[in-house]
Design an enzyme around this catalytic site. Structure first.
Site, short mmCIF file in Angstrom:
data_model
loop_
_atom_site.label_atom_id
_atom_site.label_comp_id
_atom_site.label_asym_id
_atom_site.label_seq_id
_atom_site.Cartn_x
_atom_site.Cartn_y
_atom_site.Cartn_z
N THR A 12 0.92 -1.28 0.05
CA THR A 12 0.21 -0.01 0.03
C THR A 12 0.76 1.31 0.11
O THR A 12 2.11 1.23 0.54
CB THR A 12 -0.94 -0.13 1.43
OG1 THR A 12 -0.20 0.21 2.41
CG2 THR A 12 -1.72 -1.18 1.25
N GLY A 14 2.41 3.04 -2.90
CA GLY A 14 3.69 2.51 -3.53
C GLY A 14 4.25 3.30 -4.49
O GLY A 14 5.21 3.16 -5.28
N GLY A 17 9.06 7.04 -2.14
CA GLY A 17 9.55 6.58 -0.97
C GLY A 17 9.79 5.03 -0.59
O GLY A 17 10.10 4.26 -1.47
N TYR A 148 0.91 11.48 15.55
CA TYR A 148 1.90 10.74 14.49
C TYR A 148 2.16 9.40 15.34
O TYR A 148 2.10 8.18 14.93
CB TYR A 148 2.80 11.14 14.03
CG TYR A 148 3.52 10.38 12.95
CD1 TYR A 148 3.06 10.20 11.73
CD2 TYR A 148 4.90 10.09 13.37
CE1 TYR A 148 3.66 9.21 10.94
CE2 TYR A 148 5.64 9.20 12.59
CZ TYR A 148 5.26 9.07 11.25
OH TYR A 148 5.97 8.23 10.40
N1 LIG Z 1 10.27 8.85 5.95
C1 LIG Z 1 10.45 8.85 7.20
O1 LIG Z 1 11.42 9.65 8.03
C2 LIG Z 1 9.64 7.91 7.88
C3 LIG Z 1 10.01 7.52 9.24
C4 LIG Z 1 9.19 6.42 10.02
C5 LIG Z 1 8.19 5.82 9.20
N2 LIG Z 1 7.74 6.24 8.14
C6 LIG Z 1 6.74 5.75 7.36
O2 LIG Z 1 6.71 5.19 6.16
C7 LIG Z 1 5.58 4.92 5.37
C8 LIG Z 1 5.84 5.65 3.96
O3 LIG Z 1 6.33 6.82 4.08
P1 LIG Z 1 7.55 7.51 3.10
O4 LIG Z 1 8.44 8.01 4.17
O5 LIG Z 1 7.95 6.62 2.17
O6 LIG Z 1 6.85 8.74 2.45
P2 LIG Z 1 6.11 8.99 1.14
O7 LIG Z 1 7.13 9.06 0.02
O8 LIG Z 1 5.15 10.19 1.09
O9 LIG Z 1 5.24 7.64 0.87
C9 LIG Z 1 4.05 7.44 1.33
C10 LIG Z 1 3.08 6.83 0.49
O10 LIG Z 1 1.89 6.35 0.95
C11 LIG Z 1 0.75 6.79 0.17
N3 LIG Z 1 -0.33 7.42 1.05
C12 LIG Z 1 -0.44 8.16 1.71
N4 LIG Z 1 -1.83 8.12 2.28
C13 LIG Z 1 -2.48 7.21 1.40
C14 LIG Z 1 -3.73 6.88 1.27
N5 LIG Z 1 -4.68 7.28 2.20
N6 LIG Z 1 -4.10 5.94 0.52
C15 LIG Z 1 -3.23 5.34 -0.07
N7 LIG Z 1 -1.87 5.53 -0.18
C16 LIG Z 1 -1.47 6.75 0.63
C17 LIG Z 1 1.64 7.95 -0.35
O11 LIG Z 1 0.65 8.45 -1.72
P3 LIG Z 1 0.27 9.86 -2.19
O12 LIG Z 1 1.84 10.59 -2.51
O13 LIG Z 1 -0.68 9.56 -3.36
O14 LIG Z 1 -0.18 10.58 -1.01
C18 LIG Z 1 2.80 7.54 -0.80
O15 LIG Z 1 2.97 6.62 -1.91
C19 LIG Z 1 4.59 6.00 6.15
O16 LIG Z 1 3.67 4.87 7.05
C20 LIG Z 1 5.47 6.62 7.34
O17 LIG Z 1 4.53 6.99 8.28
C21 LIG Z 1 8.50 7.13 7.24
#
Ligand SMILES: NC(=O)c1ccc[n+]([C@@H]2O[C@H](COP(=O)([O-])OP(=O)(O)OC[C@H]3O[C@@H](n4cnc5c(N)ncnc54)[C@H](OP(=O)(O)O)[C@@H]3O)[C@@H](O)[C@H]2O)c1
Length: 247
Positions: A12, A14, A17, A148
């Site tokens: 989910t 995808g 990131g 968060y």
């Molecule tokens: N980056 C960090 O520092 C970090 C640290 C700890 C945990 N995380 C976690 O890692 C996960 C991935 O985040 P990321 O850092 O890779 O950020 P990202 O690049 O913003 O990727 C997040 C992805 O989730 C999708 N998404 C968000 N809301 C959605 C929804 N309601 N339905 C379907 N898709 C949705 C986004 O699509 P859209 O672009 O269309 O919104 C995007 O593809 C998240 O759960 C985040 O909390 C990140």
């Protein structure tokens, strides 16, 4: 390198990131990969770049989750790897919190992740692997991240219950908890680039290994947790944050 030939993986969120990097790795290791996202064009472009399938679904919407599970079942049959990754960030002090911010974060990070697991259980293969994308903030909440970090702490709790509920089917459930990782996530919280850079400089200073993580680091861990090499691991949370929780 794992052999994921004949394995079906659903990821989910995808289109960027960590989800994107994981789709790339699982595909390179032979899996049939399905990625989801809310934005039709972004998810279609990512899928075409990766050579995987995309399905539009808002993970905070129960109807979308049900449709997603039905479509995956019809087109691919049972699922071997479920990576519940979609999530959003959001900052704000408790005193200034709004219901809108609370709901937007909880609806994706917690309710959406919970019901994604719930609706996929019937179509998981026995011995499937489920991985939740949590966060190191679940173990070290800080000022401004109460909503968060609570959403991710709740996820870790669900992960442990699910590991017990699904163990009779040999389905393993784990979570990965990255610290600060270079992705698009911070660019989506409504702060300007200068402010984000200032925050990141402060954050890196708090990481004993003095660097941010990468999406590929996390993708490798998800691939490991989805492989036979981890067949005795369930109910575990893997913190990947350069030692930040210890500092
Ligand atoms: N980056 C960090 O520092 C970090 C640290 C700890 C945990 N995380 C976690 O890692 C996960 C991935 O985040 P990321 O850092 O890779 O950020 P990202 O690049 O913003 O990727 C997040 C992805 O989730 C999708 N998404 C968000 N809301 C959605 C929804 N309601 N339905 C379907 N898709 C949705 C986004 O699509 P859209 O672009 O269309 O919104 C995007 O593809 C998240 O759960 C985040 O909390 C990140």
């Amino acid at each position: 390198m794992n052999d994921f030939k004949n394995k079906v993986a659903v990821i989910t969120g995808g289109n960027s990131g960590i989800g994107y990097a994981t789709a790339k790795q699982l595909k390179e290791q032979g899996a049939t990969v399905i990625i989801t996202g809310r934005r039709k064009e972004a998810i279609a472009k990512a899928a075409s770049d990766l050579g995987v399938t995309s399905i539009v679904a808002d993970q905070s919407n129960i109807g979308d989750i049900e449709n997603l599970a039905l479509k995956v079942k019809d087109d691919f049959g049972k699922v071997d790897i479920l990576f519940i990754n979609a999530g959003i960030a959001g900052l704000g002090k408790i005193e200034q919190a709004t219901e809108a911010l609370f709901d937007s974060i909880m609806n994706v990070n917690f309710k959406g992740a919970y019901f994604t697991l719930s609706k996929f259980i019937p179509i998981l293969k026995d011995d499937a692997s489920v991985v939740f994308l949590s966060s190191n903030t679940a173990s070290m909440p800080g000022p401004g991240s109460s909503i968060y970090s609570s959403s991710k702490t709740a996820l870790n709790s669900v992960m442990r219950s699910a590991a017990l509920e699904l163990a009779p089917r040999k389905i393993r459930v784990n979570s990965v908890s990255p610290g600060p990782t270079e992705t698009e996530v911070m660019n989506k919280v409504g702060l300007d680039k200068e402010t984000i850079k200032t925050i990141m400089d402060v954050v890196v200073d708090k990481i004993p290994l003095q660097q941010m993580g990468t999406s590929e680091d996390v993708a490798k861990m998800v691939a490991y947790l989805s492989s036979d090499a981890s067949k005795f691991i369930t109910g575990a949370d893997f913190i990947m944050d350069g030692g930040m929780v210890l500092a």
